[in-house]
Design a protein around this motif. Structure first.
Motif, PDB file in Angstrom:
ATOM      1  N   THR A  33       0.490  -1.490  -0.267  1.00 47.94           N
ATOM      2  CA  THR A  33      -0.126   0.439  -0.045  1.00 47.94           C
ATOM      3  C   THR A  33       0.902   1.480   0.736  1.00 47.94           C
ATOM      4  OG1 THR A  33      -0.526  -0.098   3.027  1.00 47.94           O
ATOM      5  CG2 THR A  33      -1.829  -0.739   1.131  1.00 47.94           C
ATOM      6  N   LEU A  34       0.572   2.093  -0.567  1.00 51.04           N
ATOM      7  CA  LEU A  34       1.116   3.922  -0.472  1.00 51.04           C
ATOM      8  C   LEU A  34       1.065   3.822   1.018  1.00 51.04           C
ATOM      9  CD1 LEU A  34      -0.981   5.649  -3.027  1.00 51.04           C
ATOM     10  CD2 LEU A  34       1.157   4.659  -3.108  1.00 51.04           C
ATOM     11  N   GLY A  35       2.250   4.676   1.067  1.00 54.80           N
ATOM     12  CA  GLY A  35       2.326   4.814   2.726  1.00 54.80           C
ATOM     13  C   GLY A  35       3.238   4.154   3.005  1.00 54.80           C
ATOM     14  N   SER A  36       3.760   3.076   2.598  1.00 53.25           N
ATOM     15  CA  SER A  36       4.685   1.332   3.087  1.00 53.25           C
ATOM     16  C   SER A  36       5.727   1.489   2.946  1.00 53.25           C
ATOM     17  CB  SER A  36       4.334   0.330   2.630  1.00 53.25           C
ATOM     18  OG  SER A  36       2.874  -0.065   3.126  1.00 53.25           O
ATOM     19  N   SER A  37       6.534   1.012   4.391  1.00 55.19           N
ATOM     20  CA  SER A  37       8.247   1.061   4.692  1.00 55.19           C
ATOM     21  C   SER A  37       8.627   0.420   4.848  1.00 55.19           C
ATOM     22  CB  SER A  37       8.872   2.250   4.921  1.00 55.19           C
ATOM     23  OG  SER A  37       8.642   2.187   5.752  1.00 55.19           O
ATOM     24  N   LEU A  38       9.943  -0.301   4.033  1.00 54.98           N
ATOM     25  CA  LEU A  38      10.995  -1.470   4.804  1.00 54.98           C
ATOM     26  C   LEU A  38      11.929  -1.165   4.700  1.00 54.98           C
ATOM     27  CD1 LEU A  38      11.084  -4.630   4.712  1.00 54.98           C
ATOM     28  CD2 LEU A  38      11.841  -4.733   2.890  1.00 54.98           C
ATOM     29  N   ASN A  45      17.664 -11.591   4.768  1.00 53.03           N
ATOM     30  CA  ASN A  45      17.171 -10.951   3.758  1.00 53.03           C
ATOM     31  C   ASN A  45      16.421 -10.427   4.089  1.00 53.03           C
ATOM     32  OD1 ASN A  45      19.008 -12.133   1.658  1.00 53.03           O
ATOM     33  ND2 ASN A  45      17.360 -13.855   1.407  1.00 53.03           N
ATOM     34  N   SER A  46      15.102  -8.720   3.458  1.00 49.85           N
ATOM     35  CA  SER A  46      14.157  -8.523   3.892  1.00 49.85           C
ATOM     36  C   SER A  46      13.064  -8.399   2.796  1.00 49.85           C
ATOM     37  CB  SER A  46      14.729  -7.232   4.603  1.00 49.85           C
ATOM     38  OG  SER A  46      15.538  -7.077   5.976  1.00 49.85           O
ATOM     39  N   ILE A  47      12.701  -8.963   2.628  1.00 48.30           N
ATOM     40  CA  ILE A  47      11.661  -9.098   1.749  1.00 48.30           C
ATOM     41  C   ILE A  47      10.181  -8.781   1.793  1.00 48.30           C
ATOM     42  CG2 ILE A  47      10.358 -10.912   0.283  1.00 48.30           C
ATOM     43  CD1 ILE A  47      12.405 -12.842   0.725  1.00 48.30           C
ATOM     44  N   TRP A  48      10.369  -7.829   0.699  1.00 48.18           N
ATOM     45  CA  TRP A  48       9.204  -6.958   1.055  1.00 48.18           C
ATOM     46  C   TRP A  48       8.245  -7.212   0.058  1.00 48.18           C
ATOM     47  CZ3 TRP A  48       8.374  -0.924  -0.974  1.00 48.18           C
ATOM     48  CH2 TRP A  48       7.614  -0.202   0.305  1.00 48.18           C
ATOM     49  N   GLY A  98      19.573   0.934   8.962  1.00 49.03           N
ATOM     50  CA  GLY A  98      18.953   2.173   9.145  1.00 49.03           C
ATOM     51  C   GLY A  98      18.193   2.802   7.720  1.00 49.03           C
ATOM     52  N   SER A  99      18.292   2.458   6.588  1.00 47.72           N
ATOM     53  CA  SER A  99      18.475   2.958   6.069  1.00 47.72           C
ATOM     54  C   SER A  99      16.725   2.464   5.432  1.00 47.72           C
ATOM     55  CB  SER A  99      19.004   2.538   4.353  1.00 47.72           C
ATOM     56  OG  SER A  99      19.959   3.067   5.255  1.00 47.72           O
ATOM     57  N   ARG A 100      15.299   2.290   4.464  1.00 47.17           N
ATOM     58  CA  ARG A 100      14.613   2.031   3.944  1.00 47.17           C
ATOM     59  C   ARG A 100      14.183   2.643   2.365  1.00 47.17           C
ATOM     60  NH1 ARG A 100      12.874   6.918   6.321  1.00 47.17           N
ATOM     61  NH2 ARG A 100      11.569   8.522   5.932  1.00 47.17           N
ATOM     62  N   VAL A 101      13.505   1.770   2.206  1.00 50.79           N
ATOM     63  CA  VAL A 101      12.569   1.648   1.103  1.00 50.79           C
ATOM     64  C   VAL A 101      11.021   2.108   1.038  1.00 50.79           C
ATOM     65  CG1 VAL A 101      11.917  -0.166   0.354  1.00 50.79           C
ATOM     66  CG2 VAL A 101      11.967   1.650  -1.566  1.00 50.79           C
ATOM     67  N   ASN A 131      -1.295   1.068  -5.762  1.00 50.53           N
ATOM     68  CA  ASN A 131      -0.281  -0.192  -4.544  1.00 50.53           C
ATOM     69  C   ASN A 131       0.779  -0.579  -5.558  1.00 50.53           C
ATOM     70  OD1 ASN A 131      -1.428  -2.355  -6.537  1.00 50.53           O
ATOM     71  ND2 ASN A 131      -2.953  -1.700  -5.525  1.00 50.53           N
ATOM     72  N   GLY A 132       1.263  -1.301  -4.760  1.00 54.51           N
ATOM     73  CA  GLY A 132       2.772  -1.828  -5.579  1.00 54.51           C
ATOM     74  C   GLY A 132       2.660  -3.450  -5.214  1.00 54.51           C
TER      75      GLY A 132
END
Length: 140
Positions: A33-38, A45-48, A98-101, A131-132
């Protein structure tokens, strides 16, 4: 003819085999959803997003302790073969813990480093993004 007779049962089995190839599987991974981050997680592995077939994953891959790459990779291969990564003009956009997408409310996909500075983005231009999702083609 009785509904439990072998002929009726055989007919239903044959009918099932003709119908099954036309059934379409439901998408197994949710939309982002829009506004989501990871943010990347150390040592994993951090799978979004995962494609419905599970063939492709989108998220952060750890490169070495504390450094991560935003990428799409073959999820079913043990070696995490990368098929795409976020790149700057000079090289791959490697970020620290500490970064994010984030999928912004504008539809812009933005990679922010651990100080909050944008180091890479994909702008939808005039397209409307709601959305993505990770697709079975390997596209996000």
């Amino acid at each position: 003819m009785d509904a439990t007779s072998p002929t009726v049962l055989l007919f239903h089995i044959i009918l099932l085999f003709f119908i099954l190839p036309f059934a379409s599987p439901a998408q197994s991974s949710p939309n982002i959803t829009l506004g989501s981050s990871l943010s990347p997680q150390p040592n994993s592995n951090s799978i979004w997003a995962l494609s419905p077939s599970g063939d492709f994953a989108f998220g952060f891959l750890p490169l070495e302790p504390g450094l991560f790459l935003l990428a799409i990779w073959f999820a079913k291969l043990p070696s995490n073969t990368v098929v795409w990564s976020a790149n700057t003009v000079d090289n791959a956009a490697v970020v620290q813990e500490g970064s994010r997408v984030e999928l912004m409310s504008s539809g812009r996909l933005s990679l922010l480093n651990n100080t909050g500075q944008e180091v890479w983005f994909a702008d939808p231009g005039s397209n409307i993004v709601t959305n993505g999702a990770m697709l079975d083609t390997g596209n996000y």
